[in-house]
Design a protein around this motif. Structure first.
Motif, PDB file in Angstrom:
ATOM      1  N   ARG A 179       0.828  -1.208   0.000  1.00 44.43           N
ATOM      2  CA  ARG A 179       0.000   0.000   0.000  1.00 44.43           C
ATOM      3  C   ARG A 179       0.862   1.258   0.000  1.00 44.43           C
ATOM      4  O   ARG A 179       0.543   2.235  -0.685  1.00 44.43           O
ATOM      5  CB  ARG A 179      -0.935   0.002   1.212  1.00 44.43           C
ATOM      6  CG  ARG A 179      -1.967  -1.126   1.189  1.00 44.43           C
ATOM      7  CD  ARG A 179      -2.963  -0.960   2.320  1.00 44.43           C
ATOM      8  NE  ARG A 179      -3.664   0.304   2.184  1.00 44.43           N
ATOM      9  CZ  ARG A 179      -4.045   1.057   3.216  1.00 44.43           C
ATOM     10  NH1 ARG A 179      -3.784   0.677   4.453  1.00 44.43           N
ATOM     11  NH2 ARG A 179      -4.681   2.200   3.015  1.00 44.43           N
ATOM     12  N   MET A 183       1.453   4.814  -2.929  1.00 41.60           N
ATOM     13  CA  MET A 183       1.093   6.158  -2.470  1.00 41.60           C
ATOM     14  C   MET A 183       1.634   7.275  -3.355  1.00 41.60           C
ATOM     15  O   MET A 183       1.266   8.431  -3.178  1.00 41.60           O
ATOM     16  CB  MET A 183       1.576   6.364  -1.030  1.00 41.60           C
ATOM     17  CG  MET A 183       0.813   5.549   0.001  1.00 41.60           C
ATOM     18  SD  MET A 183      -0.934   6.009   0.111  1.00 41.60           S
ATOM     19  CE  MET A 183      -0.809   7.677   0.761  1.00 41.60           C
ATOM     20  N   SER A 215      -6.781   9.223   3.039  1.00 38.76           N
ATOM     21  CA  SER A 215      -5.967   8.021   3.204  1.00 38.76           C
ATOM     22  C   SER A 215      -5.608   7.810   4.666  1.00 38.76           C
ATOM     23  O   SER A 215      -5.142   8.737   5.340  1.00 38.76           O
ATOM     24  CB  SER A 215      -4.680   8.138   2.371  1.00 38.76           C
ATOM     25  OG  SER A 215      -3.729   7.166   2.758  1.00 38.76           O
TER      26      SER A 215
END
Length: 349
Positions: A179, A183, A215
């Motif tokens: 993840r 970004m 986020s």
């Protein structure tokens, strides 16, 4: 029926026509290797090796196996460079993490030996010339797990920004490294800036990004900086926002526990840790921390119970033993303390 067979046969032919053989992935791997993108190259070589057929030339298998060894060695060397950089920055724990990763990746014995020696030097006491006392003493039983070593004899090569970011996010738990990789470049730049103690610059970029992107990762990273600057109300606000976005981010739960401890809301810390254990969010670490918080609350028996339970968790068993032994000694259970020391600390304590 014959028409169906013909159609099916054509599909197979078409599939085989478009299906890539091992040379496609081998060539991609070679190109990435030449560009210094070793992790990506390794993936391509793995894919190529999986497509090798029994009748393929033996030389092809040998070549791919050799390239896999080479990429492992290159990644190990990058990790050693990052370990040296972390050491010079004073981040002992991170330095050891990278050196241990290098030992796992390296095929070359010399790299593994260098990594092992690097860790050994870090673990050396600051004053090795001081005679040993007759009392029990070892690094695993002291308050500080690693002594601060001299770094003058360890050189470092500077990595590219993307290589440094990749190595920094590798140790993140679960799917977080994936993840974080998604970004974007500005986030990666800010992340490395914070790691390099350019906190104001990192905070500014992360804050700008958070205005455009919702986020949990952004909220969490900003919360950490708020915590470091003792802006605790802002930190809590950010962590709550992160958890509202994604309850599954274990680092957010852990940070909230640390905030509750810092603000002396220990019962809330206990509740969060119990939830982490039940839901599997860094459950091993949560079990240890729960013991610590219970000890802060003055409940030594309950704390000891958590440490004993953590002995069954391999990732934290040694630390759990280190925490349990002093409590057992205080309770007059020296025999139990010695038994734990013998089993988990190789007789130390």
């Amino acid at each position: 029926m014959s028409g169906c067979k013909i159609y099916f046969t054509r599909l197979i032919v078409l599939f085989n026509f478009f299906k890539k053989d091992f040379t496609h992935y081998q060539q991609r791997g070679d190109r990435l290797y030449e560009e210094g993108r070793y992790a990506e190259a390794r993936h391509e070589y793995d894919e190529a090796l999986s497509l090798i057929k029994p009748d393929s030339p033996i030389a092809a298998s040998e070549y791919l196996a050799g390239r896999l060894r080479a990429t492992g060695n290159q990644l190990a060397q990058l990790n050693m460079q990052e370990a040296a950089h972390a050491l010079q920055s004073g981040n002992i724990e991170k330095a050891i993490e990278h050196a241990e990763l290098a030992m796992e990746q390296a095929e070359d014995d010399s790299i593994r030996v260098n990594a092992k020696e690097f860790i050994r030097k870090i673990d050396l006491p600051e004053s090795p010339e001081v005679p040993k006392s007759h009392g029990h003493s070892c690094s695993s039983c002291s308050g500080s797990h690693h002594a601060t070593p001299a770094t003058s004899e360890i050189s470092t090569d500077f990595l590219s920004h993307s290589e440094r970011y990749e190595l920094l996010i590798q140790p993140l738990p679960g799917d977080l490294s994936v993840r974080y990789r998604q970004m974007g470049e500005r986030f990666a730049y800010a992340y490395v800036a914070v790691h390099d103690e350019r906190l104001e610059e990192g905070y500014r970029i992360l804050s700008e990004l958070s205005r455009d992107v919702r986020s949990d990762i952004l909220e969490y990273e900003i919360a950490l900086l708020d915590f470091q600057s003792h802006r605790l109300a802002d930190c809590e606000k950010r962590l709550n926002a992160a958890l509202n976005i994604n309850q599954g981010n274990p680092l957010c739960h852990l940070a909230m526990v640390q905030l509750m401890i810092e603000t002396e809301r220990l019962p809330k810390a206990v509740a969060i840790l119990q939830h982490m254990i039940e839901s599997g969010h860094l459950a091993d670490d949560a079990m240890l921390m729960l013991g610590d918080v219970l000890q802060m609350l003055g409940d030594g028996d309950a704390a000891l119970g958590k440490y004993i339970a953590a002995l069954d968790l391999p990732s934290v068993a040694k630390t759990a033993a280190q925490k349990a032994i002093p409590l057992l000694e205080e309770m007059g259970r020296s025999a139990d303390a010695q038994a734990l020391a013998k089993r988990y600390l190789k007789g130390c304590c």
